[in-house]
Design a protein around this motif. Structure first.
Motif, mmCIF file in Angstrom:
data_model
loop_
_atom_site.group_PDB
_atom_site.id
_atom_site.type_symbol
_atom_site.label_atom_id
_atom_site.label_comp_id
_atom_site.label_asym_id
_atom_site.label_seq_id
_atom_site.Cartn_x
_atom_site.Cartn_y
_atom_site.Cartn_z
ATOM 1 N N ARG A 1 79.880 36.470 -33.869
ATOM 2 C CA ARG A 1 81.106 37.153 -34.290
ATOM 3 C C ARG A 1 81.800 37.944 -33.196
ATOM 4 O O ARG A 1 83.023 37.934 -33.120
ATOM 5 C CB ARG A 1 80.873 38.005 -35.525
ATOM 6 N N HIS A 2 81.058 38.615 -32.331
ATOM 7 C CA HIS A 2 81.707 39.362 -31.256
ATOM 8 C C HIS A 2 82.345 38.423 -30.236
ATOM 9 O O HIS A 2 83.464 38.662 -29.770
ATOM 10 C CB HIS A 2 80.712 40.297 -30.561
ATOM 11 N N ARG A 3 81.645 37.354 -29.901
ATOM 12 C CA ARG A 3 82.205 36.401 -28.931
ATOM 13 C C ARG A 3 83.408 35.671 -29.515
ATOM 14 O O ARG A 3 84.399 35.434 -28.820
ATOM 15 C CB ARG A 3 81.114 35.445 -28.450
ATOM 16 N N LEU A 4 83.347 35.336 -30.802
ATOM 17 C CA LEU A 4 84.497 34.719 -31.461
ATOM 18 C C LEU A 4 85.681 35.688 -31.439
ATOM 19 O O LEU A 4 86.822 35.302 -31.185
ATOM 20 C CB LEU A 4 84.130 34.310 -32.884
ATOM 21 N N GLY A 5 85.399 36.965 -31.659
ATOM 22 C CA GLY A 5 86.443 37.981 -31.594
ATOM 23 C C GLY A 5 87.053 38.093 -30.210
ATOM 24 O O GLY A 5 88.275 38.172 -30.052
ATOM 25 N N ILE A 6 86.225 38.094 -29.186
ATOM 26 C CA ILE A 6 86.713 38.169 -27.802
ATOM 27 C C ILE A 6 87.620 36.984 -27.507
ATOM 28 O O ILE A 6 88.717 37.144 -26.961
ATOM 29 C CB ILE A 6 85.531 38.224 -26.808
ATOM 30 N N LEU A 7 87.166 35.786 -27.864
ATOM 31 C CA LEU A 7 87.951 34.579 -27.586
ATOM 32 C C LEU A 7 89.268 34.566 -28.352
ATOM 33 O O LEU A 7 90.305 34.207 -27.791
ATOM 34 C CB LEU A 7 87.136 33.327 -27.913
#
Length: 109
Positions: free
Chosen positions: A16-22
């Motif tokens: 979820r955090h990496r999806l948010g960053i992207l």
């Protein structure tokens, strides 16, 4: 038998955090580390680790510099990152479609 849509999710992107960053980087073009930290409500160390994972996977570009005397880190989504995000969104759409079909039907597995 066809593969379940969940199999199309990318572990690197899907977290979820990496999806948010992207997604934020894709929307903004270039985003400041501090903005990501505040927007995603993360502590700096955790965000830094996720940024490193995405950078090492070639999904983002990280640029360090200064704004005045203050050090800054800017994140930009790479071409590979845009492709990975598009694949992830397509896999999520397929997963949602699959669940909605299952809810509407009475098929058992």
């Amino acid at each position: 038998m066809s593969q379940h849509p969940a199999a199309g999710l990318d572990e690197t992107v899907h977290q979820r955090h990496r999806l948010g960053i992207l997604t934020i980087a894709a929307e903004a073009g270039q985003v400041d580390f501090g903005y990501l930290r505040r927007t995603l409500d993360m502590i700096a160390g955790t965000l830094s680790r996720h940024v490193t994972i995405l950078d090492e996977a070639g999904l983002i570009d990280v640029e360090k510099g200064y704004e005045g005397k203050r050090p800054r880190t800017w994140i930009t989504i790479s071409a590979n990152g845009r492709s990975a995000l598009a694949r992830e969104l397509a896999a999520l759409r397929a997963l949602v479609d699959s669940v909605e079909r299952g809810i509407g039907g009475s098929d058992t597995m």
